[in-house]
Enzyme design. Sequence first.
Site, PDB file in Angstrom:
ATOM      1  N   TRP A 106       0.826  -1.224   0.000  1.00  0.00           N
ATOM      2  CA  TRP A 106       0.000   0.000   0.000  1.00  0.00           C
ATOM      3  C   TRP A 106       0.853   1.263   0.000  1.00  0.00           C
ATOM      4  O   TRP A 106       0.321   2.364  -0.160  1.00  0.00           O
ATOM      5  CB  TRP A 106      -0.916   0.023   1.225  1.00  0.00           C
ATOM      6  CG  TRP A 106      -2.045  -0.960   1.200  1.00  0.00           C
ATOM      7  CD1 TRP A 106      -2.311  -1.901   0.240  1.00  0.00           C
ATOM      8  CD2 TRP A 106      -3.080  -1.100   2.187  1.00  0.00           C
ATOM      9  NE1 TRP A 106      -3.436  -2.623   0.570  1.00  0.00           N
ATOM     10  CE2 TRP A 106      -3.931  -2.145   1.762  1.00  0.00           C
ATOM     11  CE3 TRP A 106      -3.359  -0.458   3.383  1.00  0.00           C
ATOM     12  CZ2 TRP A 106      -5.048  -2.548   2.500  1.00  0.00           C
ATOM     13  CZ3 TRP A 106      -4.476  -0.858   4.123  1.00  0.00           C
ATOM     14  CH2 TRP A 106      -5.309  -1.886   3.686  1.00  0.00           C
ATOM     15  N   LYS A 107       2.134   1.132   0.254  1.00  0.00           N
ATOM     16  CA  LYS A 107       3.041   2.293   0.351  1.00  0.00           C
ATOM     17  C   LYS A 107       2.469   3.315   1.349  1.00  0.00           C
ATOM     18  O   LYS A 107       1.868   2.932   2.349  1.00  0.00           O
ATOM     19  CB  LYS A 107       3.274   2.904  -1.025  1.00  0.00           C
ATOM     20  CG  LYS A 107       3.700   1.870  -2.053  1.00  0.00           C
ATOM     21  CD  LYS A 107       4.195   2.473  -3.330  1.00  0.00           C
ATOM     22  CE  LYS A 107       4.472   1.384  -4.342  1.00  0.00           C
ATOM     23  NZ  LYS A 107       5.081   1.874  -5.545  1.00  0.00           N
TER      24      LYS A 107
ATOM     25  N   HIS B 179      13.071  -2.420  -1.304  1.00  0.00           N
ATOM     26  CA  HIS B 179      12.214  -1.800  -2.325  1.00  0.00           C
ATOM     27  C   HIS B 179      12.949  -0.630  -2.981  1.00  0.00           C
ATOM     28  O   HIS B 179      13.678   0.105  -2.310  1.00  0.00           O
ATOM     29  CB  HIS B 179      10.901  -1.326  -1.696  1.00  0.00           C
ATOM     30  CG  HIS B 179       9.877  -0.984  -2.719  1.00  0.00           C
ATOM     31  ND1 HIS B 179       9.885   0.215  -3.397  1.00  0.00           N
ATOM     32  CD2 HIS B 179       8.837  -1.691  -3.220  1.00  0.00           C
ATOM     33  CE1 HIS B 179       8.885   0.231  -4.263  1.00  0.00           C
ATOM     34  NE2 HIS B 179       8.234  -0.920  -4.172  1.00  0.00           N
TER      35      HIS B 179
ATOM     36  N   GLY C  63       4.961   2.014 -10.862  1.00  0.00           N
ATOM     37  CA  GLY C  63       4.084   3.181 -10.754  1.00  0.00           C
ATOM     38  C   GLY C  63       4.056   4.034 -12.010  1.00  0.00           C
ATOM     39  O   GLY C  63       3.554   5.155 -11.995  1.00  0.00           O
TER      40      GLY C  63
ATOM     41  N   GLY D 285       1.626  -2.625  -6.309  1.00  0.00           N
ATOM     42  CA  GLY D 285       1.516  -1.314  -5.679  1.00  0.00           C
ATOM     43  C   GLY D 285       0.160  -0.699  -5.980  1.00  0.00           C
ATOM     44  O   GLY D 285      -0.847  -0.990  -5.328  1.00  0.00           O
TER      45      GLY D 285
HETATM   46  C1  PEP Z   1       5.738  -1.636  -6.097  1.00  0.00           C
HETATM   47  O1  PEP Z   1       5.847  -0.542  -5.565  1.00  0.00           O
HETATM   48  O2  PEP Z   1       6.277  -2.610  -5.559  1.00  0.00           O
HETATM   49  C2  PEP Z   1       4.985  -1.728  -7.340  1.00  0.00           C
HETATM   50  C3  PEP Z   1       5.139  -2.795  -8.062  1.00  0.00           C
HETATM   51  O3  PEP Z   1       4.185  -0.652  -7.656  1.00  0.00           O
HETATM   52  P1  PEP Z   1       3.172  -0.560  -8.923  1.00  0.00           P
HETATM   53  O4  PEP Z   1       2.390  -1.852  -8.969  1.00  0.00           O
HETATM   54  O5  PEP Z   1       2.313   0.623  -8.638  1.00  0.00           O
HETATM   55  O6  PEP Z   1       4.035  -0.380 -10.136  1.00  0.00           O
END
Ligand code: PEP
Length: 250
Positions: free
Chosen positions: A10-11, A94, A172, A233
Amino acid sequence: MRTPVVAANWKMNKDLSEAKSLVSALLADYKKANTEVYIAPPFVFLNEVQQHIKESGIQLAAQNMNAAASGAHTGEISSSMLKSVGASTVILGHSERRDIYGETDAQINEKVKTALAADMQVIFCFGEQLEERKASTHFEVVKSQLASGLAGVDADAYASIVLAYEPVWAIGTGETASPEQAQEMHAFIREYLRKEVSVEVADQTRILYGGSVKPANAADLFSRPDIDGGLIGGASLQADDFLAIVNAAS
Ligand code: PEP
C-alpha cells in the site's frame, strides 16, 4: 510445485478509515485458494489490519524494518515490534527505499539478516533502472543486487525468502515489462540461484514480478514458467483490482 504469492504494497496511502474500508471490501469477496496473499499496509495500520484479516488466510506484511533490535533509533520499527502485531513478513530492498532514502545493498543485507534471525519471511526486492536496461547492463545489475543484498545467507534460509524482481522503470509508471522481458529476467535469476546457491533453492524459491501489474496483464505475466506471482503497488489500493490479480495467480 511452487505456491504462488501475491503481495499488496500500500506504500504511504490511506488513512485509518480508508484502510478499514479497503480491508472490508477485500474480505467481502476474497476466497482462499492456492495463492498466498499478503497485505503490507503502513506501519500505523498493521495492528488494525491484522485484527480484520487474522481469520481470513490473508497474511500481514510490513513495508520496511530497522536492522537493530531496539534502542535509540527515533522513528524506526524493529522485527520484534512487527512480530508482536502479527507481521512475520517484511518487504526489504524496495526501490523507493533505495532511491529516495538512499538504502545501500549493505544496509539492506543487514536488514535481511536481522529479519531471518528473527524468523521472519523476507520479500526481497531488486531491479534495474531504465538507463541500466537501455545500456544492457540489467542482468549484471540484478546479479550484483542479489549477491550483495543476500550475502552471507545460507541455502537453508532461502525457504524464508521470496524474491521480487521490480524493474524500476515499470514501478508506478503504467509501463510494464513485457511478459517476455519479465520471464527472461526471472529465468536468469533462477539460473543464478542454481549456480550460486543450489538446485533445490533454484527450484523452490518464489520469484515475483512487480511493476504496474494490473488485472489486464496479470494472467499473462503469471502464466510464464518462472514468474510465481506479483508484488502489487497501485492496483492493490482497489479491492476489485487486487482480487482480480490474486485470482489470476491461482
Ligand atoms: C511496487 O511498488 O512494488 C509496485 C510494483 O508498484 P506498482 O504496482 O504501482 O508499479
